[in-house]
Design a protein around this motif. Structure first.
Motif, short mmCIF file in Angstrom:
data_model
loop_
_atom_site.label_atom_id
_atom_site.label_comp_id
_atom_site.label_asym_id
_atom_site.label_seq_id
_atom_site.Cartn_x
_atom_site.Cartn_y
_atom_site.Cartn_z
N VAL A 49 27.35 29.98 57.98
CA VAL A 49 28.36 30.56 57.09
C VAL A 49 29.34 31.39 57.92
CG1 VAL A 49 28.79 32.04 55.07
CG2 VAL A 49 26.75 30.56 55.14
N GLU A 50 28.87 32.51 58.47
CA GLU A 50 29.74 33.32 59.33
C GLU A 50 29.78 32.77 60.75
OE1 GLU A 50 28.74 35.70 55.84
OE2 GLU A 50 27.42 34.72 57.28
N TYR A 51 28.61 32.37 61.24
CA TYR A 51 28.45 31.80 62.58
C TYR A 51 27.31 30.80 62.56
CZ TYR A 51 31.18 35.59 64.75
OH TYR A 51 32.18 36.45 65.12
N TYR A 52 27.25 30.00 63.62
CA TYR A 52 26.04 29.27 63.95
C TYR A 52 25.32 30.14 64.97
CZ TYR A 52 28.18 25.31 61.62
OH TYR A 52 28.77 24.49 60.68
N PHE A 53 24.13 30.62 64.62
CA PHE A 53 23.40 31.53 65.49
C PHE A 53 22.46 30.73 66.38
CE2 PHE A 53 24.70 34.15 61.90
CZ PHE A 53 25.29 35.21 62.56
N LEU A 54 22.63 30.87 67.69
CA LEU A 54 21.81 30.19 68.68
C LEU A 54 21.19 31.25 69.59
CD1 LEU A 54 24.49 27.55 69.82
CD2 LEU A 54 22.71 27.22 68.09
N THR A 55 20.05 30.92 70.18
CA THR A 55 19.50 31.82 71.19
C THR A 55 20.34 31.65 72.46
OG1 THR A 55 18.01 30.18 72.14
CG2 THR A 55 17.15 31.50 70.29
N PRO A 56 20.30 32.62 73.38
CA PRO A 56 21.03 32.43 74.64
C PRO A 56 20.61 31.14 75.36
CG PRO A 56 20.40 34.73 74.42
CD PRO A 56 19.72 33.97 73.29
N GLU A 57 19.33 30.81 75.29
CA GLU A 57 18.84 29.58 75.95
C GLU A 57 19.45 28.34 75.29
OE1 GLU A 57 16.72 32.06 74.72
OE2 GLU A 57 16.58 33.00 76.70
N GLU A 58 19.47 28.32 73.94
CA GLU A 58 20.07 27.19 73.21
C GLU A 58 21.56 27.07 73.55
OE1 GLU A 58 17.65 26.94 68.99
OE2 GLU A 58 19.01 28.62 69.30
#
Length: 188
Positions: A49-58
């Motif tokens: 919605v606001e962002y696509y949240f990824l881990t730093p590794e992803e």
């Protein structure tokens, strides 16, 4: 007709977000490109919605796979970027994409899409006016404001690389100018 891309860049406090929100309400079949980030969600933010949240590794893995049109590591392990898949999804649905990106990201997206993209730089009337606007928000410390002003001076040096420069001296005029330029571009 294949969708087109509208890139809007500006220093913080130039009115970019306000102009983009105005444009999204004008029936131009514009859809906002949701960025990806490696920072955790804040408050009620939701993935997709606001962002696509990824881990730093992803995020790093997706950089290595060439999944981003543009990205930046703003702080250590805090990445922001535009996924090619997000843009392709919107274009495949027959809509036009509008981006709210920094000047380097804007230049990179323009380079990737060429004539299919229109890049617009929203410029404050002056650095002094920009400082006044940032101070009047009342949301940042003086140190943060000075940092944003220094960054704005750097960003202003990129203005000539954009297809169109719109000086936001009066918001209503800048909104109309942006709308006219984009309508013309979309109808070409």
């Amino acid at each position: 007709m294949a969708g087109k891309l509208i890139i809007i860049s500006a220093p913080s406090g130039s009115g970019k977000s306000t102009i983009i929100n105005f444009l999204l309400k004008q029936g131009l079949r514009l859809r906002f490109s949701i960025s990806a980030t490696s920072r955790p969600p804040r408050g009620t933010e939701r993935n997709g919605v606001e962002y696509y949240f990824l881990t730093p590794e992803e995020f790093r893995s997706r950089i290595a796979n060439g999944d981003f049109l543009e990205y930046e590591e703003v702080y250590a392990d805090k990445y922001y970027g535009t996924l090619k898949s997000e843009v392709n999804r919107i274009l495949a649905e027959g809509d036009n994409v509008i981006f709210d990106v920094d000047v380097v990201g804007g230049c990179n997206i323009k380079k990737f899409y060429g004539e299919r993209a229109l890049s617009i730089f929203i410029q404050p009337p002056s650095v002094e006016e920009l400082r006044r606007r940032l101070e009047s928000r009342g949301t940042d410390s003086q140190e943060v404001i000075e940092s944003r002003v220094r960054k704005a001076e750097y960003e202003l040096s990129f203005a000539g690389r954009f297809d169109k420069i719109i000086v936001n001296d009066r918001l209503e005029i800048a909104e109309r100018e942006a709308l006219d330029v984009i309508r013309k571009f979309l109808n070409e």
